[in-house]
Write an enzyme that holds these catalytic residues in place. Sequence first.
Site, PDB file in Angstrom:
ATOM      1  N   GLU A   1      27.004  79.671  13.543  1.00  0.00           N
ATOM      2  CA  GLU A   1      27.160  78.377  14.042  1.00  0.00           C
ATOM      3  C   GLU A   1      28.678  78.437  14.487  1.00  0.00           C
ATOM      4  OE1 GLU A   1      25.335  79.095  11.318  1.00  0.00           O
ATOM      5  OE2 GLU A   1      23.318  78.084  11.929  1.00  0.00           O
TER       6      GLU A   1
ATOM      7  N   ARG B   1      21.412  81.321   7.326  1.00  0.00           N
ATOM      8  CA  ARG B   1      21.091  82.753   7.586  1.00  0.00           C
ATOM      9  C   ARG B   1      21.855  83.652   6.671  1.00  0.00           C
ATOM     10  NH1 ARG B   1      18.567  83.601  12.767  1.00  0.00           N
ATOM     11  NH2 ARG B   1      17.997  81.508  13.440  1.00  0.00           N
TER      12      ARG B   1
ATOM     13  N   GLU C   1      30.390  65.701  17.564  1.00  0.00           N
ATOM     14  CA  GLU C   1      30.623  66.618  16.182  1.00  0.00           C
ATOM     15  C   GLU C   1      31.481  67.838  16.682  1.00  0.00           C
ATOM     16  OE1 GLU C   1      28.109  69.085  13.393  1.00  0.00           O
ATOM     17  OE2 GLU C   1      27.739  67.121  12.680  1.00  0.00           O
TER      18      GLU C   1
ATOM     19  N   HIS D   1      12.293  74.716   4.064  1.00  0.00           N
ATOM     20  CA  HIS D   1      12.359  74.881   5.453  1.00  0.00           C
ATOM     21  C   HIS D   1      11.528  76.007   5.850  1.00  0.00           C
ATOM     22  CE1 HIS D   1      14.377  76.291   9.280  1.00  0.00           C
ATOM     23  NE2 HIS D   1      15.362  75.093   8.990  1.00  0.00           N
TER      24      HIS D   1
ATOM     25  N   ASP E   1      26.411  72.718  16.787  1.00  0.00           N
ATOM     26  CA  ASP E   1      26.812  74.406  16.512  1.00  0.00           C
ATOM     27  C   ASP E   1      25.308  74.847  16.745  1.00  0.00           C
ATOM     28  OD1 ASP E   1      25.590  73.666  14.298  1.00  0.00           O
ATOM     29  OD2 ASP E   1      27.479  73.628  13.051  1.00  0.00           O
TER      30      ASP E   1
ATOM     31  N   HIS F   1      18.564  76.728   3.908  1.00  0.00           N
ATOM     32  CA  HIS F   1      18.116  77.435   5.203  1.00  0.00           C
ATOM     33  C   HIS F   1      19.033  78.540   5.777  1.00  0.00           C
ATOM     34  CE1 HIS F   1      20.327  75.482   8.113  1.00  0.00           C
ATOM     35  NE2 HIS F   1      20.201  74.179   7.449  1.00  0.00           N
TER      36      HIS F   1
HETATM   37  C1  UD1 Z   1      18.686  76.305  13.039  1.00  0.00           C
HETATM   38  C2  UD1 Z   1      20.167  76.487  13.627  1.00  0.00           C
HETATM   39  C3  UD1 Z   1      21.246  76.096  12.398  1.00  0.00           C
HETATM   40  C4  UD1 Z   1      20.692  74.804  11.885  1.00  0.00           C
HETATM   41  C5  UD1 Z   1      19.389  74.673  11.515  1.00  0.00           C
HETATM   42  C6  UD1 Z   1      18.868  73.238  11.073  1.00  0.00           C
HETATM   43  C7  UD1 Z   1      20.860  78.155  15.199  1.00  0.00           C
HETATM   44  C8  UD1 Z   1      21.307  79.621  15.191  1.00  0.00           C
HETATM   45  N1  UD1 Z   1      20.424  77.776  13.766  1.00  0.00           N
HETATM   46  O1  UD1 Z   1      18.243  77.294  12.123  1.00  0.00           O
HETATM   47  O2  UD1 Z   1      22.472  75.801  12.840  1.00  0.00           O
HETATM   48  O3  UD1 Z   1      21.355  74.378  10.716  1.00  0.00           O
HETATM   49  O4  UD1 Z   1      18.442  74.836  12.719  1.00  0.00           O
HETATM   50  O5  UD1 Z   1      17.526  73.296  10.339  1.00  0.00           O
HETATM   51  O6  UD1 Z   1      20.882  77.311  16.115  1.00  0.00           O
HETATM   52  N2  UD1 Z   1      10.463  76.773  12.404  1.00  0.00           N
HETATM   53  C9  UD1 Z   1       9.294  76.254  12.252  1.00  0.00           C
HETATM   54  N3  UD1 Z   1       9.279  74.718  12.631  1.00  0.00           N
HETATM   55  C10 UD1 Z   1      10.229  74.050  13.006  1.00  0.00           C
HETATM   56  C11 UD1 Z   1      11.438  74.713  12.940  1.00  0.00           C
HETATM   57  C12 UD1 Z   1      11.768  76.113  12.586  1.00  0.00           C
HETATM   58  O7  UD1 Z   1       8.152  77.086  12.083  1.00  0.00           O
HETATM   59  O8  UD1 Z   1      10.130  72.955  13.047  1.00  0.00           O
HETATM   60  C13 UD1 Z   1      10.678  78.536  11.936  1.00  0.00           C
HETATM   61  C14 UD1 Z   1      10.384  79.355  13.211  1.00  0.00           C
HETATM   62  O9  UD1 Z   1       9.599  80.328  12.669  1.00  0.00           O
HETATM   63  C15 UD1 Z   1      11.557  79.471  13.758  1.00  0.00           C
HETATM   64  C16 UD1 Z   1      12.558  79.759  12.474  1.00  0.00           C
HETATM   65  O10 UD1 Z   1      11.972  78.565  11.703  1.00  0.00           O
HETATM   66  O11 UD1 Z   1      11.630  80.941  14.665  1.00  0.00           O
HETATM   67  C17 UD1 Z   1      13.779  79.772  12.639  1.00  0.00           C
HETATM   68  O12 UD1 Z   1      14.373  78.541  13.588  1.00  0.00           O
HETATM   69  P1  UD1 Z   1      15.704  78.587  14.393  1.00  0.00           P
HETATM   70  O13 UD1 Z   1      15.976  77.180  15.042  1.00  0.00           O
HETATM   71  O14 UD1 Z   1      15.964  79.943  15.141  1.00  0.00           O
HETATM   72  O15 UD1 Z   1      16.777  78.645  13.158  1.00  0.00           O
HETATM   73  P2  UD1 Z   1      16.947  77.782  11.998  1.00  0.00           P
HETATM   74  O16 UD1 Z   1      17.287  78.731  10.424  1.00  0.00           O
HETATM   75  O17 UD1 Z   1      15.968  76.600  11.723  1.00  0.00           O
HETATM   76  N1  UDP Z   2      16.366  66.316   6.136  1.00  0.00           N
HETATM   77  C1  UDP Z   2      15.394  65.904   6.446  1.00  0.00           C
HETATM   78  N2  UDP Z   2      14.180  66.193   5.816  1.00  0.00           N
HETATM   79  C2  UDP Z   2      14.064  67.402   5.019  1.00  0.00           C
HETATM   80  C3  UDP Z   2      15.413  67.795   4.736  1.00  0.00           C
HETATM   81  C4  UDP Z   2      16.585  67.450   5.515  1.00  0.00           C
HETATM   82  O1  UDP Z   2      15.029  65.048   7.364  1.00  0.00           O
HETATM   83  O2  UDP Z   2      13.050  67.639   4.322  1.00  0.00           O
HETATM   84  C5  UDP Z   2      17.678  65.766   7.178  1.00  0.00           C
HETATM   85  C6  UDP Z   2      18.859  65.777   6.097  1.00  0.00           C
HETATM   86  O3  UDP Z   2      19.044  64.373   5.652  1.00  0.00           O
HETATM   87  C7  UDP Z   2      20.100  65.951   7.274  1.00  0.00           C
HETATM   88  C8  UDP Z   2      19.378  66.956   8.153  1.00  0.00           C
HETATM   89  O4  UDP Z   2      18.072  66.869   7.821  1.00  0.00           O
HETATM   90  O5  UDP Z   2      20.322  64.624   7.961  1.00  0.00           O
HETATM   91  C9  UDP Z   2      19.935  68.400   8.010  1.00  0.00           C
HETATM   92  O6  UDP Z   2      19.252  69.368   8.564  1.00  0.00           O
HETATM   93  P1  UDP Z   2      19.332  70.661   8.066  1.00  0.00           P
HETATM   94  O7  UDP Z   2      19.766  71.082   6.546  1.00  0.00           O
HETATM   95  O8  UDP Z   2      18.173  71.561   8.418  1.00  0.00           O
HETATM   96  O9  UDP Z   2      20.471  71.444   9.126  1.00  0.00           O
HETATM   97  P2  UDP Z   2      22.059  71.374   9.098  1.00  0.00           P
HETATM   98  O10 UDP Z   2      22.639  70.015   8.607  1.00  0.00           O
HETATM   99  O11 UDP Z   2      22.327  72.301   7.784  1.00  0.00           O
HETATM  100  O12 UDP Z   2      22.423  71.830  10.302  1.00  0.00           O
END
Ligand code: UD1
Ligand code: UDP
Length: 373
Positions: A132, A216, A118, A246, A96, A214
């Site tokens: 999502e 939003r 999923e 995060h 999602d 994490h």
């Molecule tokens: C995204 C997904 C969310 C998922 C989450 C898992 C969308 C809209 N959101 O949210 O569904 O649950 O990932 O973690 O698709 N960043 C880093 N390094 C990384 C990853 C992220 O620096 O490895 C920072 C960056 O500044 C980036 C920000 O996090 O711009 C947001 O990343 P983004 O993928 O847009 O949203 P998430 O909140 O991570």
């Molecule tokens: N996870 C990880 N390292 C971390 C935190 C979470 O590998 O420091 C794993 C966790 O076990 C799960 C996945 O990341 O499998 C969940 O990711 P996240 O919470 O970022 O996204 P969501 O599942 O909410 O989309």
Amino acid sequence: MKKVIAIFGTRPEAIKMAPVIAELRKSADLDLRVCVTAQHRGMLDQVLSLFDITPDHDLDLMQPNQSLDSLTARLLVGVGQVLDREKPDLVLVHGDTSTTLSSSLAAFYRKLPVGHVEAGLRSGSLLAPWPEEMNRRIATLATRFHFAPTERSRQNLLAEAVEESQIYLTGNTVIDALIETVARLKRSPDIRAEFERRFGFLDSNLPLILVTGHRRENFGAGFENICRALVDIVTDNEVQIVYPVHPNPNVLAPVERLLGGHPRIHLIDPLDYAPFVFLMERSHIIITDSGGVQEEAPSLGKPVLVMRDTTERPEAVDAGTVILVGASRERIVSETSRLLGDSAHYARMAQAMNPYGDGKAAKRIRAVIEERA
Ligand code: UD1
Ligand code: UDP
């Protein structure tokens, strides 16, 4: 040979696609390509290296604090170009995220069949989880092969008039990844010893609370409440918290400001999957707003407090291993105190169960793709 392209971009998509990729790679009938959008960069790369995945395409498009619209626009164009080059017979997406939305839409614009891993999770509210719930609904509209993890998700799809013959009940691939990782930890005393050393800063006499967050919906006031609740918890109880933070700046900034420097709250960088599983196993309670962690923790017999008002994963709530506490300071503190103080309540919530899968989801997905795609 049928050409299948798997497209994903974030940490959880990668963890949950990894078992599918491993299975599809074994197939003599399929030509598998992997495209990562790198919507996440560092957290995605952690998973790619653990599961030994080398992408054929890496769009490398993460930007700091990316907005949903610019991210989606870049994804749509980038994925579209890859699809034009590869001309696959099937496009496989997961879950999602913005990558899921854009990849399924780009496939639809080319009239390519989509397989959605999923599929069918629904909270019922377009605003939670946001964005999502919209992403997964759009993916459903573009999908030909719906891989539903649970009976509940299958029913959700049927209620939206998805053809029954296009839905396949598979279990969630996250349980495949979890079972494999737990087994890897079990048979590798060296790795366990390394993790024991790495987390040597933890006090072996204090119960461990593992925290992640994490969403939003929780940005701003929500994260302020969550952080204040965590301070209350360590102030009122002899416990320690470990919190892999995060890297989203909307999370990192308030967490560091409100929790940094506390002796029993350990803020650490996001962990590779194996040490994170190690910490989940080691923990007493998990407090999270994560989708994936909500699915994994019941398998490990860990009580979970979910910092959300609704969930698209109600199975573990019904089973009694998950309680929704929202981003409410009072609820987070009171439910944690109850778990710490009431051993019968703790024992009820700590019963290990697998409402999300049996570890064979990826095999089922492979069989469907080989036979039907
Ligand atoms: C995204 C997904 C969310 C998922 C989450 C898992 C969308 C809209 N959101 O949210 O569904 O649950 O990932 O973690 O698709 N960043 C880093 N390094 C990384 C990853 C992220 O620096 O490895 C920072 C960056 O500044 C980036 C920000 O996090 O711009 C947001 O990343 P983004 O993928 O847009 O949203 P998430 O909140 O991570
Ligand atoms: N996870 C990880 N390292 C971390 C935190 C979470 O590998 O420091 C794993 C966790 O076990 C799960 C996945 O990341 O499998 C969940 O990711 P996240 O919470 O970022 O996204 P969501 O599942 O909410 O989309």
